[in-house]
Design a protein around this motif. Structure first.
Motif, PDB file in Angstrom:
ATOM      1  N   TYR A   1       0.817  -1.213   0.000  1.00  0.00           N
ATOM      2  CA  TYR A   1       0.000   0.000   0.000  1.00  0.00           C
ATOM      3  C   TYR A   1       0.855   1.269   0.000  1.00  0.00           C
ATOM      4  CZ  TYR A   1      -2.939   3.767   1.536  1.00  0.00           C
ATOM      5  OH  TYR A   1      -3.569   4.974   1.619  1.00  0.00           O
ATOM      6  N   CYS A   2       1.987   1.247   0.684  1.00  0.00           N
ATOM      7  CA  CYS A   2       2.718   2.494   0.923  1.00  0.00           C
ATOM      8  C   CYS A   2       3.642   2.886  -0.220  1.00  0.00           C
ATOM      9  CB  CYS A   2       3.520   2.389   2.218  1.00  0.00           C
ATOM     10  SG  CYS A   2       4.838   1.167   2.145  1.00  0.00           S
ATOM     11  N   ARG A   3       3.452   2.341  -1.394  1.00  0.00           N
ATOM     12  CA  ARG A   3       4.359   2.699  -2.481  1.00  0.00           C
ATOM     13  C   ARG A   3       3.699   3.615  -3.499  1.00  0.00           C
ATOM     14  NH1 ARG A   3       8.136  -2.702  -3.296  1.00  0.00           N
ATOM     15  NH2 ARG A   3       8.958  -2.695  -1.186  1.00  0.00           N
ATOM     16  N   LYS A   4       3.609   3.171  -4.747  1.00  0.00           N
ATOM     17  CA  LYS A   4       3.300   4.090  -5.840  1.00  0.00           C
ATOM     18  C   LYS A   4       1.991   4.858  -5.712  1.00  0.00           C
ATOM     19  CE  LYS A   4       3.736   4.584 -10.734  1.00  0.00           C
ATOM     20  NZ  LYS A   4       5.029   4.866 -11.271  1.00  0.00           N
ATOM     21  N   SER A   5       0.859   4.163  -5.561  1.00  0.00           N
ATOM     22  CA  SER A   5      -0.421   4.881  -5.589  1.00  0.00           C
ATOM     23  C   SER A   5      -0.574   5.821  -4.404  1.00  0.00           C
ATOM     24  CB  SER A   5      -1.588   3.885  -5.620  1.00  0.00           C
ATOM     25  OG  SER A   5      -1.633   3.147  -4.429  1.00  0.00           O
ATOM     26  N   ALA A   6      -0.013   5.454  -3.259  1.00  0.00           N
ATOM     27  CA  ALA A   6      -0.193   6.266  -2.056  1.00  0.00           C
ATOM     28  C   ALA A   6       0.878   7.332  -1.900  1.00  0.00           C
ATOM     29  CB  ALA A   6      -0.193   5.369  -0.821  1.00  0.00           C
ATOM     30  N   LYS A   7       1.965   7.227  -2.653  1.00  0.00           N
ATOM     31  CA  LYS A   7       3.057   8.187  -2.474  1.00  0.00           C
ATOM     32  C   LYS A   7       3.433   8.886  -3.770  1.00  0.00           C
ATOM     33  CE  LYS A   7       5.143   6.336   1.715  1.00  0.00           C
ATOM     34  NZ  LYS A   7       6.370   5.872   2.370  1.00  0.00           N
ATOM     35  N   GLU A   8       4.021   8.144  -4.723  1.00  0.00           N
ATOM     36  CA  GLU A   8       4.540   8.783  -5.933  1.00  0.00           C
ATOM     37  C   GLU A   8       3.444   9.489  -6.734  1.00  0.00           C
ATOM     38  OE1 GLU A   8       7.431   6.460  -8.244  1.00  0.00           O
ATOM     39  OE2 GLU A   8       7.389   5.019  -6.595  1.00  0.00           O
ATOM     40  N   SER A   9       2.304   8.854  -6.904  1.00  0.00           N
ATOM     41  CA  SER A   9       1.228   9.449  -7.705  1.00  0.00           C
ATOM     42  C   SER A   9       0.657  10.691  -7.044  1.00  0.00           C
ATOM     43  CB  SER A   9       0.108   8.430  -7.929  1.00  0.00           C
ATOM     44  OG  SER A   9       0.596   7.305  -8.614  1.00  0.00           O
ATOM     45  N   VAL A  10       0.643  10.712  -5.704  1.00  0.00           N
ATOM     46  CA  VAL A  10       0.121  11.863  -4.979  1.00  0.00           C
ATOM     47  C   VAL A  10       1.032  13.066  -5.185  1.00  0.00           C
ATOM     48  CG1 VAL A  10      -0.581  12.717  -2.714  1.00  0.00           C
ATOM     49  CG2 VAL A  10      -0.904  10.325  -3.280  1.00  0.00           C
ATOM     50  N   VAL A  11       2.335  12.843  -5.125  1.00  0.00           N
ATOM     51  CA  VAL A  11       3.293  13.927  -5.349  1.00  0.00           C
ATOM     52  C   VAL A  11       3.191  14.428  -6.786  1.00  0.00           C
ATOM     53  CG1 VAL A  11       5.740  14.547  -5.405  1.00  0.00           C
ATOM     54  CG2 VAL A  11       4.857  13.138  -3.534  1.00  0.00           C
ATOM     55  N   SER A  12       3.044  13.514  -7.730  1.00  0.00           N
ATOM     56  CA  SER A  12       2.913  13.912  -9.136  1.00  0.00           C
ATOM     57  C   SER A  12       1.720  14.848  -9.333  1.00  0.00           C
ATOM     58  CB  SER A  12       2.764  12.664 -10.006  1.00  0.00           C
ATOM     59  OG  SER A  12       2.659  13.018 -11.365  1.00  0.00           O
ATOM     60  N   SER A  13       0.607  14.558  -8.666  1.00  0.00           N
ATOM     61  CA  SER A  13      -0.564  15.431  -8.752  1.00  0.00           C
ATOM     62  C   SER A  13      -0.285  16.793  -8.129  1.00  0.00           C
ATOM     63  CB  SER A  13      -1.754  14.785  -8.041  1.00  0.00           C
ATOM     64  OG  SER A  13      -2.122  13.579  -8.675  1.00  0.00           O
ATOM     65  N   ALA A  14       0.523  16.812  -7.076  1.00  0.00           N
ATOM     66  CA  ALA A  14       0.828  18.070  -6.384  1.00  0.00           C
ATOM     67  C   ALA A  14       1.674  19.015  -7.234  1.00  0.00           C
ATOM     68  CB  ALA A  14       1.544  17.771  -5.066  1.00  0.00           C
ATOM     69  N   TRP A  15       2.327  18.475  -8.266  1.00  0.00           N
ATOM     70  CA  TRP A  15       3.120  19.339  -9.152  1.00  0.00           C
ATOM     71  C   TRP A  15       2.265  20.184 -10.085  1.00  0.00           C
ATOM     72  CZ3 TRP A  15       6.367  14.547 -10.767  1.00  0.00           C
ATOM     73  CH2 TRP A  15       7.320  14.266  -9.780  1.00  0.00           C
TER      74      TRP A  15
END
Length: 200
Positions: A130-144
């Motif tokens: 759970y704590c990898r791509k969908s919950a972390k990397e994708s969230v940061v990508s949206s924040a850009w």
């Protein structure tokens, strides 16, 4: 004749070619080592002012601060912020982001492992932590997105972003196969490269 394994020097991308340098911090030891390597490289070429660090919070599942034997120990979000500050990133250039989802009343609410289990009626499948791509990397990508819109208008071209993470080969076969440097997104608004400076 004995053969020796070939050693490849770590890849250091041209940091001056990016408009946004975006390290992602978990608050753990791998993030600290990554920031030490990355920020030294950024300062060496004079682009430390392009750094905005990110911590993707897991919400209610993130380890909170605790008091033990009279001493207070910071929680994960606070550790990530302290980590960023320790390597010279100003507080207003460290952002915490959280994955959200529409709530029952239509207002967005934090999306955590608990809401995911409630939504799908099961725990995440094996091989999909759970704590990898969908919950972390994708969230940061949206924040850009807001930064990309603003910089894109100013520059008149796609915004170049370098995503920097503290992933290591020893963490698993999927991470061992992941390239230390690669392009992960190209479109009319942004070009995103990924750098894993402490991979090996």
């Amino acid at each position: 004749m004995s053969s020796r394994p070939s050693s490849h020097p770590p890849i250091t991308p041209d940091l001056t070619s990016y408009d946004l340098l975006a390290p992602q911090l978990s608050g753990g030891k791998d993030s600290a080592v990554m920031m030490a390597v990355f920020m030294e490289a950024a300062r060496t070429v004079g682009v430390a002012d392009r750094v905005i660090s990110y911590h993707s919070s897991l919400g209610v599942l993130e380890w909170p601060s605790v008091v033990f034997d009279g001493t207070r120990y910071p929680g994960v979000s606070e550790l990530a912020a302290l980590q960023s500050a320790a390597f010279g990133v100003p507080a207003d250039r460290h952002l915490e982001v959280t994955r959200t989802m529409p709530g029952p009343d239509g207002i967005r609410m934090p999306h955590s492992l608990l809401t995911e289990i409630a939504l799908y009626g099961r725990f995440p499948r094996k091989g999909s932590p759970y704590c990898r791509k969908s919950a972390k990397e994708s969230v940061v990508s949206s924040a850009w997105t807001p930064i990309v819109r603003q910089l894109g208008r100013e520059l008149g071209r796609p915004v170049r972003i370098l995503k920097v993470m503290g992933l290591r080969s020893d963490e698993g076969p999927d991470r061992k196969k992941r390239a230390a440097f690669r392009t992960v997104q190209v479109n009319g608004a942004r070009i995103v490269d990924e750098w894993l400076p402490v991979k090996d």
